[in-house]
Design a protein around this motif. Structure first.
Motif, mmCIF file in Angstrom:
data_model
loop_
_atom_site.group_PDB
_atom_site.id
_atom_site.type_symbol
_atom_site.label_atom_id
_atom_site.label_comp_id
_atom_site.label_asym_id
_atom_site.label_seq_id
_atom_site.Cartn_x
_atom_site.Cartn_y
_atom_site.Cartn_z
ATOM 1 N N LEU A 111 -15.133 -8.353 -16.322
ATOM 2 C CA LEU A 111 -15.037 -9.129 -15.079
ATOM 3 C C LEU A 111 -15.796 -8.381 -13.985
ATOM 4 N N ILE A 112 -16.578 -9.103 -13.218
ATOM 5 C CA ILE A 112 -17.377 -8.507 -12.149
ATOM 6 C C ILE A 112 -16.865 -9.010 -10.805
ATOM 7 N N LYS A 113 -16.535 -8.077 -9.913
ATOM 8 C CA LYS A 113 -16.083 -8.420 -8.561
ATOM 9 C C LYS A 113 -16.661 -7.397 -7.590
ATOM 10 N N PHE A 114 -16.505 -7.683 -6.312
ATOM 11 C CA PHE A 114 -16.795 -6.655 -5.323
ATOM 12 C C PHE A 114 -15.562 -5.781 -5.189
ATOM 13 N N ARG A 115 -15.789 -4.491 -5.066
ATOM 14 C CA ARG A 115 -14.692 -3.533 -4.937
ATOM 15 C C ARG A 115 -14.005 -3.716 -3.589
ATOM 16 N N THR A 116 -12.681 -3.830 -3.623
ATOM 17 C CA THR A 116 -11.895 -3.966 -2.389
ATOM 18 C C THR A 116 -10.938 -2.799 -2.200
ATOM 19 N N MET A 117 -10.806 -1.967 -3.225
ATOM 20 C CA MET A 117 -9.903 -0.822 -3.173
ATOM 21 C C MET A 117 -10.698 0.460 -3.360
ATOM 22 N N SER A 118 -10.106 1.556 -2.966
ATOM 23 C CA SER A 118 -10.778 2.840 -3.134
ATOM 24 C C SER A 118 -11.066 3.077 -4.613
ATOM 25 N N VAL A 119 -12.076 3.873 -4.887
ATOM 26 C CA VAL A 119 -12.531 4.131 -6.246
ATOM 27 C C VAL A 119 -11.436 4.791 -7.090
ATOM 28 N N GLU A 120 -10.547 5.556 -6.461
ATOM 29 C CA GLU A 120 -9.503 6.287 -7.181
ATOM 30 C C GLU A 120 -8.317 5.420 -7.608
ATOM 31 N N THR A 121 -8.276 4.160 -7.192
ATOM 32 C CA THR A 121 -7.151 3.279 -7.496
ATOM 33 C C THR A 121 -7.015 3.083 -9.006
ATOM 34 N N LYS A 122 -5.778 3.192 -9.499
ATOM 35 C CA LYS A 122 -5.518 3.012 -10.932
ATOM 36 C C LYS A 122 -5.795 1.565 -11.344
ATOM 37 N N SER A 123 -6.137 1.387 -12.613
ATOM 38 C CA SER A 123 -6.433 0.066 -13.161
ATOM 39 C C SER A 123 -5.133 -0.648 -13.521
ATOM 40 N N VAL A 124 -4.571 -1.327 -12.527
ATOM 41 C CA VAL A 124 -3.341 -2.092 -12.710
ATOM 42 C C VAL A 124 -3.520 -3.470 -12.096
ATOM 43 N N ALA A 125 -2.612 -4.368 -12.415
ATOM 44 C CA ALA A 125 -2.636 -5.695 -11.798
ATOM 45 C C ALA A 125 -2.513 -5.544 -10.284
ATOM 46 N N SER A 126 -3.134 -6.444 -9.545
ATOM 47 C CA SER A 126 -3.157 -6.353 -8.080
ATOM 48 C C SER A 126 -1.771 -6.202 -7.461
ATOM 49 N N HIS A 127 -0.791 -6.935 -7.990
ATOM 50 C CA HIS A 127 0.543 -6.882 -7.391
ATOM 51 C C HIS A 127 1.214 -5.523 -7.592
ATOM 52 N N LEU A 128 0.666 -4.679 -8.455
ATOM 53 C CA LEU A 128 1.227 -3.346 -8.682
ATOM 54 C C LEU A 128 0.476 -2.256 -7.922
ATOM 55 N N ALA A 129 -0.665 -2.612 -7.338
ATOM 56 C CA ALA A 129 -1.465 -1.639 -6.592
ATOM 57 C C ALA A 129 -0.861 -1.397 -5.208
ATOM 58 N N SER A 130 -1.112 -0.239 -4.684
ATOM 59 C CA SER A 130 -0.617 0.108 -3.351
ATOM 60 C C SER A 130 -1.469 -0.572 -2.285
ATOM 61 N N PRO A 131 -0.828 -1.175 -1.284
ATOM 62 C CA PRO A 131 -1.595 -1.785 -0.188
ATOM 63 C C PRO A 131 -2.501 -0.772 0.523
ATOM 64 N N ALA A 132 -2.112 0.492 0.485
ATOM 65 C CA ALA A 132 -2.901 1.538 1.135
ATOM 66 C C ALA A 132 -4.242 1.758 0.437
ATOM 67 N N SER A 133 -4.373 1.297 -0.789
ATOM 68 C CA SER A 133 -5.614 1.505 -1.529
ATOM 69 C C SER A 133 -6.713 0.518 -1.127
ATOM 70 N N ILE A 134 -6.344 -0.546 -0.413
ATOM 71 C CA ILE A 134 -7.337 -1.533 0.027
ATOM 72 C C ILE A 134 -8.056 -0.999 1.266
ATOM 73 N N THR A 135 -9.374 -1.029 1.217
ATOM 74 C CA THR A 135 -10.155 -0.582 2.364
ATOM 75 C C THR A 135 -10.180 -1.686 3.432
ATOM 76 N N ARG A 136 -10.590 -1.330 4.634
ATOM 77 C CA ARG A 136 -10.670 -2.354 5.693
ATOM 78 C C ARG A 136 -11.678 -3.438 5.325
ATOM 79 N N PHE A 137 -12.825 -3.014 4.818
ATOM 80 C CA PHE A 137 -13.832 -3.982 4.392
ATOM 81 C C PHE A 137 -13.306 -4.778 3.201
ATOM 82 N N GLY A 138 -12.589 -4.113 2.303
ATOM 83 C CA GLY A 138 -11.989 -4.777 1.152
ATOM 84 C C GLY A 138 -11.006 -5.847 1.569
#
Length: 186
Positions: free
Chosen positions: A55-82
């Motif tokens: 799957l190809i998308k634009f990155r919205t989270m920091s590069v270090e974010t673990k590969s998990v479903a979006s609902h399990l990711a930390s809101p802090a990992s989303i960049t302002r541009f993301g």
């Protein structure tokens, strides 16, 4: 015959979409380079018949974010541009490449990760993997995300069984005008 025509139509529409949005894609890539250093996000997902695809998308989270479903990711990992990309759904534009390659459809169940075992089980039971995954669908416009696997699989099944040309375009239009939020970070 119907599925061949649909595939040709979607691939032509995806190519047209990539041509029209090309300036936006370039701008997002340039800004993304400054935002995360890696503007394009590629992740293995479950495709039709449970076959993997990238799957190809634009990155919205920091590069270090673990590969998990979006609902399990930390809101802090989303960049302002993301955050901007997610709100405007511009982060989804590179998936036009997946449609062009025949890996995805415009409308279908959102592709999940292989580590989402419960969702895979629920979708398998309901025959959801018999169709190509999509950029949008009934669940996304109704803000049903992957945090509720059984409900999501039921909604996907309902969409697949009742999909008509009219509903196909309604789902796309509702997504473009901002209905629903699909998979979101909570």
């Amino acid at each position: 015959m119907k599925s061949i025509l649909k595939s040709i139509f979607e691939r032509c529409l995806a190519l047209l979409g990539l041509i029209i949005t090309f300036p936006i894609l370039i701008i997002v890539i340039i800004i993304g380079l400054f935002d995360t250093g890696s503007p394009v996000f590629i992740q293995e997902r479950v495709g039709r018949n449970k076959k993997p695809f990238k799957l190809i998308k634009f990155r919205t989270m920091s590069v270090e974010t673990k590969s998990v479903a979006s609902h399990l990711a930390s809101p802090a990992s989303i960049t302002r541009f993301g955050s901007f990309l997610r709100k405007t759904k511009i982060d989804e534009l590179p998936q036009l490449i997946n449609v062009l390659k025949g890996e995805m459809s415009f409308v279908g169940p959102r592709p999940n990760l292989f580590n989402q075992v419960e969702l895979i089980k629920e979708r398998h039971i309901r025959g959801v993997y018999s169709v190509k995954p999509g950029i949008t669908g009934l669940a996304q416009i109704n803000t049903i995300d992957m945090s509720t696997p059984e409900l999501l699989a039921q909604t996907d099944q309902k969409m697949i069984e009742g999909l008509s040309i009219k509903k196909y375009f309604i789902y796309i239009i509702k997504t473009v005008i901002g209905n629903g939020s699909g998979d979101r970070v909570k």
